[in-house]
Design a protein around this motif. Structure first.
Motif, PDB file in Angstrom:
ATOM      1  N   ILE A 134       1.199  -1.149  -0.115  1.00  0.00           N
ATOM      2  CA  ILE A 134      -0.087  -0.025  -0.689  1.00  0.00           C
ATOM      3  C   ILE A 134       0.430   0.835   0.021  1.00  0.00           C
ATOM      4  O   ILE A 134       2.004   1.246   0.310  1.00  0.00           O
ATOM      5  CB  ILE A 134      -0.746   0.033   1.677  1.00  0.00           C
ATOM      6  CG1 ILE A 134      -1.756  -0.831   0.605  1.00  0.00           C
ATOM      7  CG2 ILE A 134      -1.899   1.122   1.499  1.00  0.00           C
ATOM      8  CD1 ILE A 134      -2.487  -1.733   2.265  1.00  0.00           C
ATOM      9  N   ASP A 135       0.504   2.205  -0.959  1.00  0.00           N
ATOM     10  CA  ASP A 135       1.736   2.998  -1.109  1.00  0.00           C
ATOM     11  C   ASP A 135       0.992   4.547   0.090  1.00  0.00           C
ATOM     12  O   ASP A 135       2.573   4.945   0.567  1.00  0.00           O
ATOM     13  CB  ASP A 135       1.238   3.613  -2.028  1.00  0.00           C
ATOM     14  CG  ASP A 135       1.644   3.706  -3.108  1.00  0.00           C
ATOM     15  OD1 ASP A 135       2.706   3.455  -3.707  1.00  0.00           O
ATOM     16  OD2 ASP A 135       0.891   2.508  -4.146  1.00  0.00           O
ATOM     17  N   LEU A 136      -0.214   4.519   0.420  1.00  0.00           N
ATOM     18  CA  LEU A 136       0.194   5.777   1.856  1.00  0.00           C
ATOM     19  C   LEU A 136      -1.301   4.890   2.600  1.00  0.00           C
ATOM     20  O   LEU A 136      -2.292   4.620   2.254  1.00  0.00           O
ATOM     21  CB  LEU A 136      -0.103   6.614   1.745  1.00  0.00           C
ATOM     22  CG  LEU A 136      -0.669   7.983   3.053  1.00  0.00           C
ATOM     23  CD1 LEU A 136       0.409   8.213   3.389  1.00  0.00           C
ATOM     24  CD2 LEU A 136      -1.426   8.849   2.148  1.00  0.00           C
ATOM     25  N   TYR A 137      -0.797   4.511   3.867  1.00  0.00           N
ATOM     26  CA  TYR A 137      -1.940   4.076   4.805  1.00  0.00           C
ATOM     27  C   TYR A 137      -1.873   4.894   5.683  1.00  0.00           C
ATOM     28  O   TYR A 137      -0.955   5.153   7.257  1.00  0.00           O
ATOM     29  CB  TYR A 137      -0.503   2.157   5.204  1.00  0.00           C
ATOM     30  CG  TYR A 137      -1.834   1.905   5.963  1.00  0.00           C
ATOM     31  CD1 TYR A 137      -3.445   1.428   5.428  1.00  0.00           C
ATOM     32  CD2 TYR A 137      -1.261   0.790   6.983  1.00  0.00           C
ATOM     33  CE1 TYR A 137      -4.474   0.206   5.624  1.00  0.00           C
ATOM     34  CE2 TYR A 137      -2.518  -0.814   7.462  1.00  0.00           C
ATOM     35  CZ  TYR A 137      -3.189   0.276   6.993  1.00  0.00           C
ATOM     36  OH  TYR A 137      -4.647  -1.381   7.115  1.00  0.00           O
ATOM     37  N   GLN A 138      -3.171   4.903   6.075  1.00  0.00           N
ATOM     38  CA  GLN A 138      -3.172   6.332   7.195  1.00  0.00           C
ATOM     39  C   GLN A 138      -4.605   5.931   7.798  1.00  0.00           C
ATOM     40  O   GLN A 138      -5.738   4.955   7.502  1.00  0.00           O
ATOM     41  CB  GLN A 138      -4.486   7.006   6.014  1.00  0.00           C
ATOM     42  CG  GLN A 138      -4.059   7.329   4.934  1.00  0.00           C
ATOM     43  CD  GLN A 138      -4.819   8.489   3.878  1.00  0.00           C
ATOM     44  OE1 GLN A 138      -4.896   9.558   3.819  1.00  0.00           O
ATOM     45  NE2 GLN A 138      -5.083   7.112   3.102  1.00  0.00           N
ATOM     46  N   ILE A 139      -4.664   6.169   8.960  1.00  0.00           N
ATOM     47  CA  ILE A 139      -5.425   6.184   9.935  1.00  0.00           C
ATOM     48  C   ILE A 139      -6.890   6.983   9.941  1.00  0.00           C
ATOM     49  O   ILE A 139      -6.633   8.138   9.633  1.00  0.00           O
ATOM     50  CB  ILE A 139      -5.241   6.085  11.726  1.00  0.00           C
ATOM     51  CG1 ILE A 139      -6.215   5.986  12.423  1.00  0.00           C
ATOM     52  CG2 ILE A 139      -4.927   8.089  11.770  1.00  0.00           C
ATOM     53  CD1 ILE A 139      -5.824   5.781  14.296  1.00  0.00           C
ATOM     54  N   HIS A 140      -7.872   6.125  10.017  1.00  0.00           N
ATOM     55  CA  HIS A 140      -9.272   6.839   9.490  1.00  0.00           C
ATOM     56  C   HIS A 140      -9.847   7.866  10.171  1.00  0.00           C
ATOM     57  O   HIS A 140     -10.396   8.895   9.947  1.00  0.00           O
ATOM     58  CB  HIS A 140     -10.324   5.763   8.952  1.00  0.00           C
ATOM     59  CG  HIS A 140     -11.498   5.971   8.326  1.00  0.00           C
ATOM     60  ND1 HIS A 140     -11.677   5.420   7.238  1.00  0.00           N
ATOM     61  CD2 HIS A 140     -12.202   6.979   7.150  1.00  0.00           C
ATOM     62  CE1 HIS A 140     -12.629   5.731   6.192  1.00  0.00           C
ATOM     63  NE2 HIS A 140     -13.165   7.430   5.988  1.00  0.00           N
ATOM     64  N   TRP A 141     -10.223   7.605  11.406  1.00  0.00           N
ATOM     65  CA  TRP A 141     -10.054   8.208  12.791  1.00  0.00           C
ATOM     66  C   TRP A 141      -9.480   8.108  14.234  1.00  0.00           C
ATOM     67  O   TRP A 141      -9.399   6.709  13.675  1.00  0.00           O
ATOM     68  CB  TRP A 141     -11.866   8.387  13.050  1.00  0.00           C
ATOM     69  CG  TRP A 141     -12.665   8.513  11.803  1.00  0.00           C
ATOM     70  CD1 TRP A 141     -12.989   8.215  10.856  1.00  0.00           C
ATOM     71  CD2 TRP A 141     -13.293  10.388  11.243  1.00  0.00           C
ATOM     72  NE1 TRP A 141     -14.359   9.279   9.404  1.00  0.00           N
ATOM     73  CE2 TRP A 141     -14.087  10.486  10.822  1.00  0.00           C
ATOM     74  CE3 TRP A 141     -13.077  11.182  12.527  1.00  0.00           C
ATOM     75  CZ2 TRP A 141     -14.803  11.103  10.385  1.00  0.00           C
ATOM     76  CZ3 TRP A 141     -12.994  12.418  12.040  1.00  0.00           C
ATOM     77  CH2 TRP A 141     -14.549  12.513  10.559  1.00  0.00           C
ATOM     78  N   PRO A 142      -9.399   9.065  14.615  1.00  0.00           N
ATOM     79  CA  PRO A 142      -8.922   9.145  15.698  1.00  0.00           C
ATOM     80  C   PRO A 142      -9.326   7.979  16.888  1.00  0.00           C
ATOM     81  O   PRO A 142     -10.739   7.840  16.423  1.00  0.00           O
ATOM     82  CB  PRO A 142      -8.733  10.511  16.240  1.00  0.00           C
ATOM     83  CG  PRO A 142      -8.911  11.092  15.334  1.00  0.00           C
ATOM     84  CD  PRO A 142      -9.639  10.612  14.460  1.00  0.00           C
ATOM     85  N   ASP A 143      -8.964   7.155  17.749  1.00  0.00           N
ATOM     86  CA  ASP A 143      -9.205   6.241  18.596  1.00  0.00           C
ATOM     87  C   ASP A 143      -9.052   6.392  19.641  1.00  0.00           C
ATOM     88  O   ASP A 143      -7.560   6.288  20.155  1.00  0.00           O
ATOM     89  CB  ASP A 143      -8.699   5.143  17.702  1.00  0.00           C
ATOM     90  CG  ASP A 143      -8.733   3.498  18.932  1.00  0.00           C
ATOM     91  OD1 ASP A 143      -9.468   4.247  20.110  1.00  0.00           O
ATOM     92  OD2 ASP A 143      -7.969   2.188  18.815  1.00  0.00           O
ATOM     93  N   THR A 144      -9.558   7.141  20.284  1.00  0.00           N
ATOM     94  CA  THR A 144      -9.246   7.658  21.492  1.00  0.00           C
ATOM     95  C   THR A 144      -9.051   6.085  23.404  1.00  0.00           C
ATOM     96  O   THR A 144      -8.528   6.495  23.831  1.00  0.00           O
ATOM     97  CB  THR A 144     -10.069   8.477  22.719  1.00  0.00           C
ATOM     98  OG1 THR A 144     -11.193   8.104  22.693  1.00  0.00           O
ATOM     99  CG2 THR A 144     -10.344   9.860  21.455  1.00  0.00           C
ATOM    100  N   THR A 145      -9.158   5.061  22.306  1.00  0.00           N
ATOM    101  CA  THR A 145      -8.696   3.872  23.213  1.00  0.00           C
ATOM    102  C   THR A 145      -7.552   3.423  23.200  1.00  0.00           C
ATOM    103  O   THR A 145      -7.323   2.566  24.051  1.00  0.00           O
ATOM    104  CB  THR A 145      -9.565   3.080  23.113  1.00  0.00           C
ATOM    105  OG1 THR A 145     -10.105   2.315  21.747  1.00  0.00           O
ATOM    106  CG2 THR A 145     -11.819   3.201  23.179  1.00  0.00           C
ATOM    107  N   THR A 146      -6.557   3.805  22.229  1.00  0.00           N
ATOM    108  CA  THR A 146      -5.616   3.092  21.639  1.00  0.00           C
ATOM    109  C   THR A 146      -4.438   4.152  22.135  1.00  0.00           C
ATOM    110  O   THR A 146      -5.193   5.344  21.654  1.00  0.00           O
ATOM    111  CB  THR A 146      -5.796   2.503  20.542  1.00  0.00           C
ATOM    112  OG1 THR A 146      -6.262   1.429  20.471  1.00  0.00           O
ATOM    113  CG2 THR A 146      -4.037   1.464  19.973  1.00  0.00           C
TER     114      THR A 146
END
Length: 327
Positions: A134-146
């Motif tokens: 994958i050329d660019l791997y992005q977190i989709h939304w912030p996860d406040t539990t991690t």
């Protein structure tokens, strides 16, 4: 087409990037798989080499469509941008929403970016996309539990393994980006931006410019509102999420169409559609690297790509900026 580098990486992508959310059907009132595949192929034929997708778009459907569309294209000629961190098949993290899949079945969607989950998601995305990286791997939304450090340690491992080239974020604040960078270098932030939604200019744009991070603007046409085709009595298809959004209520539609009427003479001068003018203006805006533009069919895809042919004078940009500032 114009091509722009993401941050200080060697990843160069088309300034108009194909946004494949609608191609997955989910929240857009269904999709026609063949039309979506032809849309991606048609955009590639006119220079759009980058495709942005996500597992959650149709719960795998969008990624599968992208994978099918790029078969036969040399892998180094196309850039695949996808995401992680929204699970519909695992009840962990923050509950993001109650929704329905393309079959009309109820699903719960969670924002979760734990280490093991990311490794699993990456494998699934590689399989659906039919690629080994994958050329660019992005977190989709912030996860406040991690912890952010845990999330990006996992992405760093994927980069070491050659499964991911570069890391990016979506919908992150400047402070969240700063925290992530303590663990792993980021090249980009994908955030909502349009003529009628410029909130990121208050902080995020400045941070990205100073720190040489690219901004991928999503919904630059405000989910179709800035095409000029949405009227105050517009009827949305069943399952189309836009029907209940504030931007698609009659009063806001009317206000937006007044803005579009003011800039339409500039579009006419360039023999362009309103959508093309809006896309060109977007990638001329300070700090914006690329604009993600979705399309449901080949004609829409080609029209979006042709926005690149518009060359706005500084006077025209200033005029549009004034109208936008007074919106």
């Amino acid at each position: 087409m114009e091509y722009r580098k993401l941050g200080d990486s060697d990843l160069e992508i088309s300034a108009i990037t194909f946004g494949a959310w609608a191609a997955g059907g989910w929240m857009w009132g269904s999709t026609d798989r063949n039309d979506a595949i032809e849309a991606i192929k048609a955009s590639y034929d006119v220079g759009v080499t980058a495709i942005d997708t996500a597992p959650i778009y149709g719960q795998g459907t969008s990624e599968e469509i992208v994978g099918e569309a790029i078969k036969g294209i040399s892998r180094d000629k196309v850039q695949l941008l996808t995401k992680f961190g929204m699970r519909w098949d695992l009840a962990e993290g923050n509950l993001a929403m109650h929704s329905k899949n393309n079959a009309g079945e109820a699903i719960d969607i969670y924002k979760f970016a734990g280490k093991d989950s990311i490794i699993y998601e990456c494998e699934q995305s590689l399989r659906r996309l039919g690629t080994d990286y994958i050329d660019l791997y992005q977190i989709h939304w912030p996860d406040t539990t991690t912890a952010i450090s845990e999330t990006f340690e996992a992405v760093g491992r994927l980069i070491e393994q050659g499964k991911v080239r570069y890391a990016g974020v979506c919908n992150y604040s400047a402070s969240q980006m700063e925290e992530a960078e303590k663990t792993l270098k980021l090249v980009s932030n994908q955030v909502p931006f349009s003529m009628v939604n410029r909130g990121i200019e208050e902080e995020t744009v400045s941070y990205c410019v100073v720190n040489n991070k690219s901004i991928l603007a999503y919904s630059p046409l405000q989910r179709g509102l800035l095409t000029g085709k949405i009227t105050t009595d517009y009827q949305f298809q069943p399952g189309d999420h836009r029907a209940n959004l504030p931007h698609f209520q009659p009063e806001f539609i009317a206000k937006t169409n007044d803005l579009l009427a003011k800039i339409k003479p500039i579009a006419d001068e360039h023999h362009a559609t309103l959508a093309q003018l809006v896309l060109r203006w977007t990638i001329e805006r300070a700090g914006i690297t690329v604009a993600l533009a979705g399309a449901r069919n080949a004609d829409q895809a080609v029209q979006n790509a042709q926005a690149i042919a518009i060359h706005l004078s500084q006077e025209e940009i200033d005029t549009i900026n004034e109208f936008v500032s007074n919106f």
